[in-house]
Design a protein around this motif. Structure first.
Motif, PDB file in Angstrom:
ATOM      1  N   LYS A  48      40.486  -0.071  27.301  1.00 47.53           N
ATOM      2  CA  LYS A  48      40.642   0.437  25.318  1.00 47.53           C
ATOM      3  C   LYS A  48      39.189   0.994  24.909  1.00 47.53           C
ATOM      4  CE  LYS A  48      40.521  -2.141  22.635  1.00 47.53           C
ATOM      5  NZ  LYS A  48      40.647  -3.759  21.717  1.00 47.53           N
ATOM      6  N   ASN A  84      47.193  -0.482  14.533  1.00 53.09           N
ATOM      7  CA  ASN A  84      46.061  -1.181  14.820  1.00 53.09           C
ATOM      8  C   ASN A  84      44.931  -1.454  15.368  1.00 53.09           C
ATOM      9  OD1 ASN A  84      45.292  -3.633  13.695  1.00 53.09           O
ATOM     10  ND2 ASN A  84      47.029  -5.057  14.521  1.00 53.09           N
ATOM     11  N   GLY A 100      41.207  -1.577  15.526  1.00 57.58           N
ATOM     12  CA  GLY A 100      40.348  -1.797  15.598  1.00 57.58           C
ATOM     13  C   GLY A 100      38.949  -0.817  15.754  1.00 57.58           C
ATOM     14  N   ARG A 134      42.100  -6.818   8.038  1.00 63.56           N
ATOM     15  CA  ARG A 134      41.204  -6.721   9.067  1.00 63.56           C
ATOM     16  C   ARG A 134      39.911  -6.589   8.294  1.00 63.56           C
ATOM     17  NH1 ARG A 134      42.738  -4.473  15.118  1.00 63.56           N
ATOM     18  NH2 ARG A 134      40.541  -6.251  15.307  1.00 63.56           N
ATOM     19  N   GLN A 149      32.465  -3.896  15.956  1.00 64.97           N
ATOM     20  CA  GLN A 149      32.669  -2.945  15.655  1.00 64.97           C
ATOM     21  C   GLN A 149      32.361  -1.771  14.801  1.00 64.97           C
ATOM     22  OE1 GLN A 149      37.312  -2.824  15.522  1.00 64.97           O
ATOM     23  NE2 GLN A 149      37.464  -3.445  18.003  1.00 64.97           N
ATOM     24  N   ASP A 173      37.843 -11.686  23.513  1.00 58.14           N
ATOM     25  CA  ASP A 173      39.047 -11.050  23.851  1.00 58.14           C
ATOM     26  C   ASP A 173      40.028 -12.141  24.767  1.00 58.14           C
ATOM     27  OD1 ASP A 173      39.176  -9.386  21.650  1.00 58.14           O
ATOM     28  OD2 ASP A 173      38.893  -7.390  23.198  1.00 58.14           O
ATOM     29  N   GLU A 213      44.405  -8.990  15.920  1.00 51.09           N
ATOM     30  CA  GLU A 213      45.481  -8.792  15.081  1.00 51.09           C
ATOM     31  C   GLU A 213      46.480  -9.190  14.573  1.00 51.09           C
ATOM     32  OE1 GLU A 213      43.894  -8.093  17.428  1.00 51.09           O
ATOM     33  OE2 GLU A 213      44.380  -5.891  19.050  1.00 51.09           O
ATOM     34  N   ARG A 237      44.302 -15.467  15.416  1.00 45.22           N
ATOM     35  CA  ARG A 237      44.625 -15.508  17.454  1.00 45.22           C
ATOM     36  C   ARG A 237      44.573 -17.449  17.400  1.00 45.22           C
ATOM     37  NH1 ARG A 237      42.437 -10.291  20.325  1.00 45.22           N
ATOM     38  NH2 ARG A 237      44.367  -9.168  19.600  1.00 45.22           N
ATOM     39  N   HIS A 277      49.260  -8.354  20.832  1.00 44.65           N
ATOM     40  CA  HIS A 277      49.390  -7.637  22.667  1.00 44.65           C
ATOM     41  C   HIS A 277      48.760  -8.614  23.811  1.00 44.65           C
ATOM     42  CE1 HIS A 277      45.277  -6.045  23.110  1.00 44.65           C
ATOM     43  NE2 HIS A 277      45.622  -6.376  21.656  1.00 44.65           N
ATOM     44  N   ARG A 278      47.847  -9.330  22.788  1.00 52.23           N
ATOM     45  CA  ARG A 278      46.730 -10.170  23.589  1.00 52.23           C
ATOM     46  C   ARG A 278      47.515 -11.934  23.606  1.00 52.23           C
ATOM     47  NH1 ARG A 278      43.627  -7.620  25.715  1.00 52.23           N
ATOM     48  NH2 ARG A 278      42.743  -6.206  24.475  1.00 52.23           N
ATOM     49  N   LYS A 323      50.196  -1.572  23.327  1.00 51.86           N
ATOM     50  CA  LYS A 323      48.264  -1.656  22.411  1.00 51.86           C
ATOM     51  C   LYS A 323      47.246  -0.839  23.455  1.00 51.86           C
ATOM     52  CE  LYS A 323      45.857  -2.844  18.341  1.00 51.86           C
ATOM     53  NZ  LYS A 323      44.695  -2.947  19.423  1.00 51.86           N
TER      54      LYS A 323
HETATM   55  C1  LIG Z   1      40.508  -7.292  19.207  1.00 48.23           C
HETATM   56  C2  LIG Z   1      41.456  -6.230  19.915  1.00 48.23           C
HETATM   57  O1  LIG Z   1      41.762  -4.855  19.462  1.00 48.23           O
HETATM   58  P1  LIG Z   1      41.427  -4.417  18.364  1.00 48.23           P
HETATM   59  O2  LIG Z   1      40.345  -3.050  19.295  1.00 48.23           O
HETATM   60  O3  LIG Z   1      42.310  -3.667  17.410  1.00 48.23           O
HETATM   61  O4  LIG Z   1      39.737  -4.946  17.807  1.00 48.23           O
HETATM   62  C3  LIG Z   1      42.064  -6.850  20.914  1.00 48.23           C
HETATM   63  O5  LIG Z   1      42.472  -5.761  21.814  1.00 48.23           O
HETATM   64  O6  LIG Z   1      41.638  -7.916  21.226  1.00 48.23           O
END
Ligand SMILES: C=C(OP(=O)(O)O)C(=O)O
Ligand SMILES: O=C(O)C1=C[C@@H](OP(=O)(O)O)[C@@H](O)[C@H](O)C1
Length: 655
Positions: A22, A87, A89, A118, A166, A310, A338, A341, A389-390, A421
């Motif tokens: 991703k 959603n 990021g 976020r 990010q 992650d 997301e 967590r 998703h996780r 996702k």
């Molecule tokens: C934190 C995550 O995604 P994002 O890219 O939305 O930050 C994730 O994929 O665990």
């Protein structure tokens, strides 16, 4: 919808290809949009997050072409667009910064509600400092908003990326478009650092200039030329954490296809953490990674997951299966992803652990004793997934453990579709792996003396709970019995035939090994490995009567393995793939040069002549030693035992 996870009643024995990364896909899409020329991206992730990114680029006026395993980007951006970042990021941060590089633009952004909460502030403050004007529709420094953009002219930025890496990645990439150099100084460090390194490396792969003169300082030059016209996305290392954990949860072997090499994705480090924790052994097999069950110690373990956060959910969700305390630290920033967590995982895991404690930055899981786990939990455990998703995927893996025995489902995942996702067919693949692991497979391993057949066959059988049969020992047993009766090979085939009539054979099972017994009695190994047997066994084995006598018995071993509930059969010998099981699912022919084999033999204290035995085995009329049609040749001369075992297990997992 709730989805019941069907546990694996046999050790996992499957090959899994996780999707493209991703983080790499969404960076590649953005960098391609900045390239000023058409870029074709191969093996992209196709999931909600990457589709959101591609759709936003389309809305911005770029031409996006999607084909079989590729996506290409070309064109240039418009001065206004409406962008919806869901959603994701990456899309949210990267695109917010990217549009600010467009002169005299006006853009409207919205997102999923979850994204409203976020962290964006550090990024927006920096972009405001560089001239962008934001108007917030709900909360300040949050989605939804509109932004008037002026382009970038470089300069100095002080950036707060403490809540998300990010934010720094977004600024770094976007400053490539500034009219002069930008110097960025971080206020207070950042989290998930390997993702920043990924950004820097990918910018350089595309030909964009970025320098990192000291920790926390970055210089981006306004490079206008892109070096490449295509880019290939690696397998997602975060997604690969699920198949690795599956090997641990089901005590099996999982081949993670095209597992990335160290370099771009920090999350490859999950495999090392799992190994350090004693939960799996990881072996590279070509481009793939084989994750094998291991025996974790009972001691409590603690790991800092800040760099690979992650994957903390994967580690946490399976922790209650191993009966020892697990503490995970460095995860405060994941409270603003997301879902929260830390809190969400604590809440869900406590449904099948004795106790879960958490604070701002850590979670500690106190499991039930392994032996009492099944009694202590109420079945089914319903896992809320908070649109994360996780949380869904990690608990999906935990649910594969057969804690009740007999395959009774005990975990139900609420809203499994949220995996879309980053891995839309995750649960389908998990179920297919279960079915693959249930398949009874017969593995034929052939080869001459001292090629490593026995150690490889035994270890593979043990790992996968397959039944192991050494047919060499069958010939040795027959040789021993005949010699004991005073029948030498020189007496001829008729005498041997006659003597065999009185020999009654049956099977004794010791652990994973099926041993041939004669007259109901076990014939000890020491008796069949004497010099006398060594000298005569190939002569007896060359006789069609002897081979015929054993053929039916050896073929019956498949039935015995099934009846005794083994997951498959590994049979080693010299004619298994050619005569006994020509239709075996996996046929392997092991070979090694003569010198290596002579040394191996000598190490075992055996001094028979390899070349003499080879000549007899290869030249006999009945069932000579040949490389069976359709078999995979493994030359073990320059391989360690572990490497041969890993290669063999990989072939079994993939068959
Ligand atoms: C934190 C995550 O995604 P994002 O890219 O939305 O930050 C994730 O994929 O665990
Ligand atoms: O840059 C990236 O591609 C990512 C960075 C990390 O985010 P944070 O820095 O917000 O933790 C990670 O959790 C996310 O899944 C992907």
């Amino acid at each position: 919808m709730d989805y019941k996870i069907e546990p694996f009643t046999k050790p996992a024995c499957a090959a899994i290809q996780a999707p493209g990364s991703k983080s790499i896909t969404n960076r590649a899409l953005l960098l391609a949009a900045m390239a000023g020329q058409k870029i074709k991206i191969f093996n992209p992730l196709v999931s909600r997050d990457s589709q959101i990114m591609a759709q936003c680029l389309k809305n911005l006026g770029f031409e996006i072409e999607e084909g079989e395993n590729f996506i290409s980007v070309s064109g240039s951006p418009k001065k206004s667009a409406k962008l919806f970042v869901g959603n994701a990021g990456t899309a949210a941060r990267f695109l917010t910064a990217f549009v600010c590089a467009i002169k005299d633009g006006e853009f409207e952004f919205d997102s999923d509600e979850e994204m409203y909460k976020r962290p964006m502030r550090g990024l927006i403050e920096a972009l405001e400092h560089l001239g962008a004007e934001f108007t917030f529709k709900k909360e300040s420094f949050s989605f939804p908003f509109s932004v008037k953009t002026k382009g970038f002219s470089g300069g100095e930025i002080s950036l707060d990326a403490t809540q998300s890496s990010q934010i720094l990645s977004a600024i770094l990439m976007s400053q490539t478009l500034a009219s002069s150099e930008t110097s960025i100084t971080l206020k207070g460090g950042t989290v998930s650092k390997p993702f920043v390194e990924m950004t820097v490396k990918m910018m350089r792969q595309f030909g964009f200039e970025v320098e990192c003169p000291s920790n926390g300082k970055y210089i981006v030059k306004n490079s206008k030329t892109c070096k490449i016209s295509s880019y290939t996305v690696e397998t997602d290392a975060t997604a690969a954490s699920y198949p690795i954990a599956l090997a641990a949860a089901t005590s099996g072997a999982v081949l993670v296809k095209n597992f990335p090499r160290e370099g771009l994705q920090g999350d490859v480090g999950f495999a090392q953490v799992m190994q350090k924790a004693g939960l799996v052994k990881c072996r590279r097999v070509g481009n793939d990674l084989l994750a094998l069950k291991s025996e974790p110690s009972a001691e409590a373990c603690e790991f800092d997951f800040n760099d690979i956060s992650d994957t903390f959910l994967t580690f946490a969700a399976i922790a209650p299966l191993f009966g020892r305390t697990t503490k995970i630290t460095g995860i405060a920033h994941t409270r603003k992803q997301e879902s929260d967590r830390v809190e969400a995982m604590a809440r869900e895991i406590s449904k099948f652990a004795k106790k879960v404690e958490f604070d701002e930055d850590s979670i500690t899981i106190f499991p039930y004793e392994k032996s009492e786990l099944a009694q202590k939990i109420s079945s089914p455990v319903k896992i809320e997934t908070y649109k994360d998703h996780r949380i869904a995927m990690s608990h999906g893996v935990a649910g594969c453990a057969d804690i009740f025995g007999g395959g009774k489902a005990w975990i139900e995942i609420r809203d499994p579709q949220c995996s879309s996702k980053t891995w839309p067919d995750f649960f389908k693949i998990l179920e297919q792996s279960r079915k693959d692991s249930m398949k009874f497979k017969t593995v034929a391993i052939d080869g001459g003396a001292a090629v490593g057949k026995s150690s490889v066959s035994k270890e593979c059988a043990k790992t996968l709970n397959y039944m192991h049969v050494d047919t060499g020992s069958h010939y040795r047993t027959i040789a021993y019995i005949l010699l004991d009766k005073g029948i030498a090979p020189s007496l001829g085939e008729d005498a041997v035939s006659q003597a065999l009539k009185g020999v009654e054979i049956s099977t004794l099972i010791f652990g994973n090994s099926a041993r041939m017994s004669v007259g109901g009695k076990e014939i000890e190994d020491s008796l069949i490995r004497t010099d006398k047997v060594n000298q005569n066994v190939s002569l007896f084995a060359a006789m069609p009567q002897v081979r015929e006598f054993l053929k039916g018995y050896q073929r019956s071993m498949e039935g015995v393995a099934k009846e005794k509930n083994f997951a498959g059969l590994v049979m080693e010998g010299r004619d298994i793939g050619s005569v006994i099981f020509p239709n075996a699912e996996i046929k392997i022919f092991l070979d090694a040069d003569e010198e290596t084999r002579r040394k191996r033999r000598a190490n075992e204290g055996i001094s028979d002549s390899i070349s003499k035995r080879d000549a007899l085995d290869k030249n006999r009329k009945t069932a000579p030693l040949v490389r069976p049609e359709g078999s995979v040749l493994i030359d073990t001369s320059n391989m360690s035992k572990e490497e041969v075992i890993a290669k063999t297990l990989a072939l079994i997992a993939e068959a």
